[in-house]
Write a protein that holds these residues in place. Structure first.
Motif, PDB file in Angstrom:
ATOM      1  N   GLY A 176       5.055 -35.771  23.415  1.00  0.00           N
ATOM      2  CA  GLY A 176       3.900 -35.613  22.666  1.00  0.00           C
ATOM      3  C   GLY A 176       2.959 -36.767  23.215  1.00  0.00           C
ATOM      4  O   GLY A 176       3.008 -37.739  23.443  1.00  0.00           O
ATOM      5  N   MET A 177       1.510 -36.255  23.422  1.00  0.00           N
ATOM      6  CA  MET A 177       0.410 -37.360  23.447  1.00  0.00           C
ATOM      7  C   MET A 177       0.328 -38.100  22.497  1.00  0.00           C
ATOM      8  O   MET A 177      -0.047 -37.651  21.284  1.00  0.00           O
ATOM      9  N   VAL A 178       0.145 -39.186  22.630  1.00  0.00           N
ATOM     10  CA  VAL A 178      -0.490 -40.371  21.739  1.00  0.00           C
ATOM     11  C   VAL A 178      -1.806 -41.200  22.052  1.00  0.00           C
ATOM     12  O   VAL A 178      -2.483 -41.213  21.349  1.00  0.00           O
ATOM     13  N   ASP A 179      -1.582 -41.584  23.306  1.00  0.00           N
ATOM     14  CA  ASP A 179      -2.643 -42.541  23.737  1.00  0.00           C
ATOM     15  C   ASP A 179      -3.710 -41.557  24.440  1.00  0.00           C
ATOM     16  O   ASP A 179      -3.725 -41.298  25.620  1.00  0.00           O
ATOM     17  N   THR A 180      -4.587 -40.860  23.566  1.00  0.00           N
ATOM     18  CA  THR A 180      -5.428 -39.485  24.190  1.00  0.00           C
ATOM     19  C   THR A 180      -6.388 -40.301  25.312  1.00  0.00           C
ATOM     20  O   THR A 180      -6.709 -39.691  26.125  1.00  0.00           O
ATOM     21  N   TRP A 203      10.362 -37.106  11.311  1.00  0.00           N
ATOM     22  CA  TRP A 203       9.840 -36.595  12.607  1.00  0.00           C
ATOM     23  C   TRP A 203      10.755 -37.158  13.773  1.00  0.00           C
ATOM     24  O   TRP A 203      11.335 -38.078  13.899  1.00  0.00           O
ATOM     25  N   LEU A 204      11.020 -36.073  14.442  1.00  0.00           N
ATOM     26  CA  LEU A 204      11.957 -36.115  15.724  1.00  0.00           C
ATOM     27  C   LEU A 204      10.767 -36.058  17.150  1.00  0.00           C
ATOM     28  O   LEU A 204      10.106 -35.489  17.083  1.00  0.00           O
ATOM     29  N   ILE A 205      11.202 -37.023  17.678  1.00  0.00           N
ATOM     30  CA  ILE A 205      10.467 -37.420  19.033  1.00  0.00           C
ATOM     31  C   ILE A 205      11.280 -37.208  20.323  1.00  0.00           C
ATOM     32  O   ILE A 205      12.419 -37.978  20.418  1.00  0.00           O
ATOM     33  N   LEU A 206      10.995 -36.351  21.140  1.00  0.00           N
ATOM     34  CA  LEU A 206      11.685 -35.757  22.256  1.00  0.00           C
ATOM     35  C   LEU A 206      11.082 -36.127  23.607  1.00  0.00           C
ATOM     36  O   LEU A 206       9.735 -35.923  23.753  1.00  0.00           O
ATOM     37  N   HIS A 207      11.509 -36.914  24.855  1.00  0.00           N
ATOM     38  CA  HIS A 207      10.638 -37.011  25.712  1.00  0.00           C
ATOM     39  C   HIS A 207      11.452 -37.219  26.949  1.00  0.00           C
ATOM     40  O   HIS A 207      12.840 -37.596  26.662  1.00  0.00           O
ATOM     41  N   GLY A 208      11.212 -36.659  28.282  1.00  0.00           N
ATOM     42  CA  GLY A 208      12.111 -36.643  29.283  1.00  0.00           C
ATOM     43  C   GLY A 208      11.747 -37.879  30.140  1.00  0.00           C
ATOM     44  O   GLY A 208      10.556 -38.552  30.272  1.00  0.00           O
ATOM     45  N   ASP A 209      12.758 -38.831  30.642  1.00  0.00           N
ATOM     46  CA  ASP A 209      12.550 -40.040  31.297  1.00  0.00           C
ATOM     47  C   ASP A 209      11.689 -39.854  32.747  1.00  0.00           C
ATOM     48  O   ASP A 209      11.250 -40.669  33.202  1.00  0.00           O
ATOM     49  N   GLN A 210      11.783 -38.600  32.975  1.00  0.00           N
ATOM     50  CA  GLN A 210      10.844 -38.274  34.462  1.00  0.00           C
ATOM     51  C   GLN A 210       9.632 -37.626  34.043  1.00  0.00           C
ATOM     52  O   GLN A 210       8.916 -37.403  35.022  1.00  0.00           O
ATOM     53  N   ASP A 211       8.837 -37.919  32.954  1.00  0.00           N
ATOM     54  CA  ASP A 211       7.810 -37.245  32.468  1.00  0.00           C
ATOM     55  C   ASP A 211       6.633 -38.358  33.358  1.00  0.00           C
ATOM     56  O   ASP A 211       6.549 -39.514  33.147  1.00  0.00           O
ATOM     57  N   ASP A 212       5.887 -37.667  34.213  1.00  0.00           N
ATOM     58  CA  ASP A 212       4.665 -38.222  34.667  1.00  0.00           C
ATOM     59  C   ASP A 212       3.403 -37.778  34.524  1.00  0.00           C
ATOM     60  O   ASP A 212       2.268 -37.994  34.916  1.00  0.00           O
ATOM     61  N   VAL A 213       3.256 -36.900  33.330  1.00  0.00           N
ATOM     62  CA  VAL A 213       2.101 -36.588  32.763  1.00  0.00           C
ATOM     63  C   VAL A 213       1.816 -37.263  31.680  1.00  0.00           C
ATOM     64  O   VAL A 213       0.742 -37.865  31.442  1.00  0.00           O
ATOM     65  N   LEU A 233       3.310 -40.140  29.640  1.00  0.00           N
ATOM     66  CA  LEU A 233       4.077 -41.157  30.032  1.00  0.00           C
ATOM     67  C   LEU A 233       5.120 -41.523  28.755  1.00  0.00           C
ATOM     68  O   LEU A 233       4.977 -41.536  27.525  1.00  0.00           O
ATOM     69  N   PRO A 234       6.624 -41.930  28.754  1.00  0.00           N
ATOM     70  CA  PRO A 234       7.528 -42.024  27.662  1.00  0.00           C
ATOM     71  C   PRO A 234       7.143 -43.032  26.833  1.00  0.00           C
ATOM     72  O   PRO A 234       7.399 -42.962  25.574  1.00  0.00           O
ATOM     73  N   LYS A 235       6.042 -44.039  27.259  1.00  0.00           N
ATOM     74  CA  LYS A 235       5.750 -45.138  26.437  1.00  0.00           C
ATOM     75  C   LYS A 235       5.067 -44.493  25.312  1.00  0.00           C
ATOM     76  O   LYS A 235       4.935 -44.968  24.189  1.00  0.00           O
ATOM     77  N   ASP A 236       4.368 -43.296  25.421  1.00  0.00           N
ATOM     78  CA  ASP A 236       3.864 -42.677  24.145  1.00  0.00           C
ATOM     79  C   ASP A 236       4.667 -42.595  23.066  1.00  0.00           C
ATOM     80  O   ASP A 236       4.293 -42.682  21.896  1.00  0.00           O
TER      81      ASP A 236
END
Length: 238
Positions: A124-128, A179-189, A191-194
């Motif tokens: 999910g996008m956070v820092d738009t 709220w469940l938050i899922l993110h791939g560690d190879q996401d370069d679109v 970023l996992p920091k979001d």
């Protein structure tokens, strides 16, 4: 059944019923996507097989929904989601699953709409604002396009909206829906920091899962993704 947003535009959708009629899982895509993106379809199929009735949607201006792509932005998609929920009959409990920009929609919509009882963000996008600057900062709105694809014009509306939102953390701070938050560690679109920032901000029940090896669209990781979502829905969408 046709679903119209507040502009009168038809929101394309596909309903996948199961034996349950007391709950509904709405599954939404990210920027440049639609309801037929592989992630949306594959996750929906797995959730339906697990017994969850699902509604895939394409936001206005995307896929086969009406509306102009140049008008597409997070704020308009929030309004689209409210219009979708207006069509949910009875006292169904609703979960919303949003991928990428659809994750930003999650925070802004749930902050205003208590009909969303359970949330799931997929990369999910956070820092738009930062996303817009990083991905499209070298493009001129109204002239340039997204990721060098001429079929995806970069509009001033989209840029202004992402900058105006800034980030979704303020909206998310007061949300108490699980709220469940899922993110791939190879996401370069996105970023996992979001997802890390979102998890630290949330005050309700929450879980943050990093899927090792997964990219932005979780290709090749649909099964573990669906298992996490199924477990979360089983715990909180009762």
């Amino acid at each position: 059944m046709k679903i119209h947003n507040k502009h009168g535009e038809v929101i394309d959708h596909a309903f996948h019923p199961t034996e349950r009629d007391d709950v509904l899982v709405v599954v939404a895509h990210g920027v440049t996507g639609d309801m037929d993106r592989p992630l949306v379809v594959e996750l929906t199929n797995r959730l339906v097989a697990a017994g969850w009735p699902c509604l895939r949607i394409s936001f206005s201006g995307c896929g086969n929904s009406e509306g102009s792509y140049e008008d597409m932005c997070v704020s308009k998609e929030v309004d689209d989601l409210h219009s979708v929920l207006d069509q949910v009959k009875g006292s169904k409990k609703v979960a919303y699953i949003g991928h990428s920009m659809g994750g930003a929609v999650a925070a802004l919509a749930a902050a205003k709409d208590d009909r969303i009882g359970v949330l799931v963000s997929l990369a999910g996008m956070v820092d738009t604002k930062k996303f817009c600057e990083t991905e499209f900062g070298d493009q001129v709105p109204g002239v340039g396009c997204m990721w060098d694809d001429e079929s995806l014009p970069l509009s001033q509306t989209y840029v202004d909206d992402l900058h105006g939102i800034g980030n979704t953390l303020t909206a998310a701070r007061d949300i108490r829906s699980p709220w469940l938050i899922l993110h791939g560690d190879q996401d370069d679109v996105v970023l996992p920091k979001d997802s890390e920032d979102l998890f630290l901000t949330l005050r309700g029940k929450k879980k943050h899962v990093v899927i090792e090896g997964a990219d932005h669209c979780f290709e090749g990781f649909y099964d573990p993704l669906a298992e996490e979502v199924d477990q979360w829905l089983s715990s909180y969408l009762k």
